[in-house]
Motif scaffolding. Structure first.
Motif, PDB file in Angstrom:
ATOM      1  N   CYS A 158       0.869  -1.171   0.000  1.00 14.86           N
ATOM      2  CA  CYS A 158       0.000   0.000   0.000  1.00 14.86           C
ATOM      3  C   CYS A 158       0.910   1.226   0.000  1.00 14.86           C
ATOM      4  O   CYS A 158       2.124   1.110   0.164  1.00 14.86           O
ATOM      5  N   PHE A 159       0.289   2.390  -0.113  1.00 18.36           N
ATOM      6  CA  PHE A 159       1.037   3.642  -0.188  1.00 18.36           C
ATOM      7  C   PHE A 159       1.989   3.834   1.009  1.00 18.36           C
ATOM      8  O   PHE A 159       3.160   4.167   0.842  1.00 18.36           O
ATOM      9  N   GLY A 160       1.454   3.565   2.215  1.00 19.86           N
ATOM     10  CA  GLY A 160       2.243   3.822   3.420  1.00 19.86           C
ATOM     11  C   GLY A 160       3.433   2.884   3.557  1.00 19.86           C
ATOM     12  O   GLY A 160       4.515   3.289   3.988  1.00 19.86           O
ATOM     13  N   VAL A 161       3.228   1.628   3.195  1.00 20.35           N
ATOM     14  CA  VAL A 161       4.309   0.646   3.307  1.00 20.35           C
ATOM     15  C   VAL A 161       5.380   0.934   2.249  1.00 20.35           C
ATOM     16  O   VAL A 161       6.574   0.915   2.539  1.00 20.35           O
ATOM     17  N   SER A 166       5.770   2.331   9.154  1.00 23.74           N
ATOM     18  CA  SER A 166       4.478   2.932   8.812  1.00 23.74           C
ATOM     19  C   SER A 166       3.431   2.825   9.919  1.00 23.74           C
ATOM     20  O   SER A 166       2.559   3.668  10.041  1.00 23.74           O
ATOM     21  N   CYS A 206       3.001   6.163   8.398  1.00 26.95           N
ATOM     22  CA  CYS A 206       2.078   6.441   7.298  1.00 26.95           C
ATOM     23  C   CYS A 206       1.238   7.682   7.641  1.00 26.95           C
ATOM     24  O   CYS A 206       0.733   7.793   8.764  1.00 26.95           O
ATOM     25  N   PHE A 249      -1.684   8.369   7.086  1.00 27.51           N
ATOM     26  CA  PHE A 249      -3.040   8.029   7.550  1.00 27.51           C
ATOM     27  C   PHE A 249      -3.021   7.611   9.026  1.00 27.51           C
ATOM     28  O   PHE A 249      -3.985   7.802   9.749  1.00 27.51           O
ATOM     29  N   VAL A 250      -1.916   7.012   9.459  1.00 27.92           N
ATOM     30  CA  VAL A 250      -1.778   6.655  10.878  1.00 27.92           C
ATOM     31  C   VAL A 250      -1.492   7.933  11.675  1.00 27.92           C
ATOM     32  O   VAL A 250      -2.030   8.145  12.760  1.00 27.92           O
ATOM     33  N   THR A 272      -6.102   1.180  11.450  1.00 28.66           N
ATOM     34  CA  THR A 272      -6.276   1.364  10.001  1.00 28.66           C
ATOM     35  C   THR A 272      -6.614   0.061   9.288  1.00 28.66           C
ATOM     36  O   THR A 272      -7.332   0.063   8.296  1.00 28.66           O
ATOM     37  N   THR A 273      -6.078  -1.048   9.793  1.00 27.66           N
ATOM     38  CA  THR A 273      -6.275  -2.315   9.088  1.00 27.66           C
ATOM     39  C   THR A 273      -7.453  -3.123   9.638  1.00 27.66           C
ATOM     40  O   THR A 273      -7.608  -4.291   9.319  1.00 27.66           O
ATOM     41  N   CYS A 277      -8.318   2.375   6.928  1.00 25.88           N
ATOM     42  CA  CYS A 277      -7.664   2.873   5.722  1.00 25.88           C
ATOM     43  C   CYS A 277      -8.356   2.348   4.484  1.00 25.88           C
ATOM     44  O   CYS A 277      -8.691   1.167   4.400  1.00 25.88           O
ATOM     45  N   ALA A 321      -7.130   1.699   1.717  1.00 27.42           N
ATOM     46  CA  ALA A 321      -6.341   0.644   1.067  1.00 27.42           C
ATOM     47  C   ALA A 321      -6.825  -0.725   1.547  1.00 27.42           C
ATOM     48  O   ALA A 321      -6.900  -1.681   0.782  1.00 27.42           O
ATOM     49  N   THR A 322      -7.160  -0.796   2.835  1.00 26.65           N
ATOM     50  CA  THR A 322      -7.627  -2.056   3.415  1.00 26.65           C
ATOM     51  C   THR A 322      -9.005  -2.411   2.866  1.00 26.65           C
ATOM     52  O   THR A 322      -9.250  -3.533   2.442  1.00 26.65           O
TER      53      THR A 322
END
Ligand code: F3S
Length: 289
Positions: free
Chosen positions: A12-15, A81, A104, A106-107, A172-173, A200, A202-203
């Protein structure tokens, strides 16, 4: 046989951002020679962690280990992240490390909400898995009483003082549907709650795509690290839709003995699975079946 890969599989973007940060630091170190650490494994993927180890990046298990390092062993610490408690960065800097924060965004947003709302006197409720590093990190940004709720049962049992304002956020997940169910229970109890959906996207996207694909294939392969909670969730979702669902870390774990009737194979991967592993599996299945 046809092989279909979900559109959003893998990093994902953050990772990606966190992993890129580590490789950037490796390149920079060649100039200054200082050791590089990640605060915990940068991602839940043994392959990537091994590659970084080979390039001299060490995993710092926590502050205790950081305290024991001598002057010349101190270098750069990269925050992954998942993020960390507020005090961790402060302590690391105090010990003489340079801190590169790859939390990340978002976090980070959750940290900011928790800091602000707890500062305003609200009780914080994090819907997530107790003990998960992201949840522990988030908890560490709260200045007020903080609860972690991981299931509907826990939400049912939850009590607090009458009139107490609550702010609910999520890991987030965390599964979006479960988050909604927990929030609904809080609503039914008549508490004064403000809810910020911090699951998130992404999840959500990965879970929805995996569910949709698993429902129409004969075999589903989920790729991801053993300790990756988002991969495990993808596996659970796919297993509900497709009996023949396999959870593998790399191609080496794939021992498929497929019946002749299999026409469609679906592949998805957790947010910490590198592209090269996904491609390897995809090519293998395409060529061999
Ligand atoms: Fe960030 Fe979402 Fe990935 S919170 S680390 S982009 S799963």
């Amino acid at each position: 046989m046809e092989v279909i890969l979900t559109e959003h599989a893998g990093f994902c973007f953050g990772v990606r951002r966190a992993v890129d940060t580590v490789y950037e630091q490796i390149a920079a170190r060649q100039e200054n020679g200082r050791p590089i650490y990640t605060y915990g494994s940068i991602i839940h993927n043994e392959e990537v962690v091994r590659d970084l180890q080979e390039k001299g990046v060490r995993v710092l298990s926590g502050l205790e280990e950081a305290e024991k390092l001598s002057g010349e062993e101190k270098g750069t610490v990269i925050i992954r992240s998942h993020g960390v408690e507020r005090t961790v960065c402060e302590k690391l800097k105090g010990l003489g490390f340079e801190v590169v924060d790859a939390t990340c965004p978002f976090v980070k947003r959750i940290h900011d909400i928790v800091e602000k709302e707890s500062g305003a006197g609200k009780t914080i409720v994090i819907v997530g898995n107790e003990g998960h590093p992201e949840v522990e990190g988030t908890r560490g940004w709260s200045d007020a009483v903080t609860f972690v709720i991981g299931s509907e049962e826990e939400a049912e049992k939850f009590t607090c003082q009458e009139g107490q304002e609550l702010c609910i956020v999520s890991q987030t997940t965390f599964n979006y549907k479960k988050f909604q169910d927990v929030v609904e229970i809080f609503g039914e109890k008549g508490y004064n709650v403000s809810v910020v959906n911090t699951v998130c996207n992404a999840t959500e996207v990965r879970q929805a795509e995996a569910r949709e694909l698993a429902a129409r294939v004969d075999v589903m392969i989920v790729i991801g690290g053993n300790h990756s909670s988002n991969t495990r969730k993808l596996y659970e979702i796919c297993k509900q839709e497709c009996e023949m669902t396999y959870y593998i870390q790399t191609l080496d774990d794939l021992h498929l003995n497929l019946p002749k009737s299999v026409r469609l194979v679906g592949i998805t991967a957790g947010a910490s699975t590198p592209n090269n592993i996904i491609e390897e599996v995809q090519n293998y299945v395409r060529i061999n079946f």
